[in-house]
Design an enzyme around this catalytic site. Structure first.
Site, PDB file in Angstrom:
ATOM      1  N   GLY A 121       0.936  -1.339  -0.076  1.00 51.70           N
ATOM      2  CA  GLY A 121       0.021   0.090   0.039  1.00 51.70           C
ATOM      3  C   GLY A 121       0.951   1.349  -0.018  1.00 51.70           C
ATOM      4  O   GLY A 121       1.762   0.988   0.379  1.00 51.70           O
ATOM      5  N   GLN A 150       3.212   9.933   1.236  1.00 55.42           N
ATOM      6  CA  GLN A 150       4.383   9.041   1.240  1.00 55.42           C
ATOM      7  C   GLN A 150       5.202   9.324   0.229  1.00 55.42           C
ATOM      8  O   GLN A 150       6.430   8.781   0.234  1.00 55.42           O
ATOM      9  CB  GLN A 150       4.053   7.459   1.464  1.00 55.42           C
ATOM     10  N   CYS A 153       5.173  -0.279   7.763  1.00 48.34           N
ATOM     11  CA  CYS A 153       5.017   0.946   6.958  1.00 48.34           C
ATOM     12  C   CYS A 153       6.193   1.592   6.159  1.00 48.34           C
ATOM     13  O   CYS A 153       7.280   1.515   6.780  1.00 48.34           O
ATOM     14  CB  CYS A 153       4.611   1.918   7.829  1.00 48.34           C
ATOM     15  N   LEU A 154       6.072   1.584   5.060  1.00 42.35           N
ATOM     16  CA  LEU A 154       7.278   2.110   4.179  1.00 42.35           C
ATOM     17  C   LEU A 154       7.915   3.395   4.773  1.00 42.35           C
ATOM     18  O   LEU A 154       9.182   3.417   4.535  1.00 42.35           O
ATOM     19  CB  LEU A 154       6.962   2.289   2.740  1.00 42.35           C
ATOM     20  N   HIS A 156      -4.920   1.457   7.135  1.00 42.47           N
ATOM     21  CA  HIS A 156      -3.516   1.726   7.578  1.00 42.47           C
ATOM     22  C   HIS A 156      -3.340   2.908   6.554  1.00 42.47           C
ATOM     23  O   HIS A 156      -2.907   4.004   6.796  1.00 42.47           O
ATOM     24  CB  HIS A 156      -2.479   0.637   7.273  1.00 42.47           C
ATOM     25  N   GLU A 157      -3.597   2.764   4.959  1.00 44.75           N
ATOM     26  CA  GLU A 157      -3.349   3.787   4.172  1.00 44.75           C
ATOM     27  C   GLU A 157      -4.383   5.008   4.411  1.00 44.75           C
ATOM     28  O   GLU A 157      -4.007   6.009   4.157  1.00 44.75           O
ATOM     29  CB  GLU A 157      -3.568   3.303   2.721  1.00 44.75           C
ATOM     30  N   HIS A 211      -2.778   7.621   6.773  1.00 44.85           N
ATOM     31  CA  HIS A 211      -2.011   8.384   6.024  1.00 44.85           C
ATOM     32  C   HIS A 211      -2.556   9.893   5.707  1.00 44.85           C
ATOM     33  O   HIS A 211      -2.121  10.840   5.662  1.00 44.85           O
ATOM     34  CB  HIS A 211      -1.071   7.512   5.172  1.00 44.85           C
TER      35      HIS A 211
HETATM   36 ZN    ZN Z   1       2.282   3.438   5.926  1.00 43.34          ZN
END
Ligand code: ZN
Length: 188
Positions: free
Chosen positions: A53, A58, A103-104, A145-146, A149
């Protein structure tokens, strides 16, 4: 002869401490060609980092949108990658589940997070059509989760205070770029 050149565009990923990750995303007014180009670059960036994701902030974009691609996960090989624009979570189940998340934007951190087990999300797709999806299990989790963000929230905001304290050293390492990762991140 027509030669089509596909240039991969990998954008540095923002990490914990970068201001844009704390800002609310801006509603998308129209799915322009420029936006489609950004989405393509986001897919390249997500795949390069082996993410499942990726939210616009991000990669430093302010638009309210994120991608989900579970194809690489066992059991989801037929998953069709999703682009969710202006998403709204319209239903949460009372039932919750706990799963380890990464998470990236939080490289090296993995932590258990409790989230609703089932959700319903409404969004517009890249054809500017409204869609609704009911999701559970991993898909519900990635969407939540996304979505977080896009409202400026991240995993550390979703765990108990003591767990967040335990993460503080790793969080400051990330902010100071004292980490080794195999995809490009912002310079900070
Ligand atoms: Zn994330």
């Amino acid at each position: 002869m027509l030669i089509r050149i596909n240039i991969m565009a990998i954008i540095p990923i923002t990490v914990y401490g970068d201001k844009i990750l704390r800002q609310k995303a801006q509603s998308v007014k129209a799915v322009s060609d420029e936006l489609i180009g950004k989405i393509r670059n986001m897919f390249d960036t997500m795949r390069n980092a082996k993410g499942i994701g990726l939210a616009a902030n991000q990669v430093g974009f302010r638009e309210s949108l994120f991608l989900v691609d579970l194809q690489g996960i066992e059991g989801y090989e037929k998953f069709k990658p999703l682009v969710l624009i202006n998403p709204e979570i319209i239903l949460h189940s009372d039932e919750v589940s706990v799963m380890e998340e990464g998470c990236l934007s939080l490289p090296s951190i993995r932590v258990d997070v409790e989230r609703a087990e089932k959700i319903k999300v409404r969004f517009i797709n890249t054809d500017e059509k409204e869609e609704e999806i009911e999701a559970d299990d991993l898909l519900a989790r990635v969407i939540l989760h996304e979505y977080d963000h896009l409202i400026g929230k991240m995993i550390p905001d979703r765990v108990a205070e003591d767990v967040k304290k335990q993460l503080s050293k790793e969080l400051s390492n990330i902010m100071n770029r004292e980490i080794e990762i195999d995809y490009p991140i912002t310079k900070g």
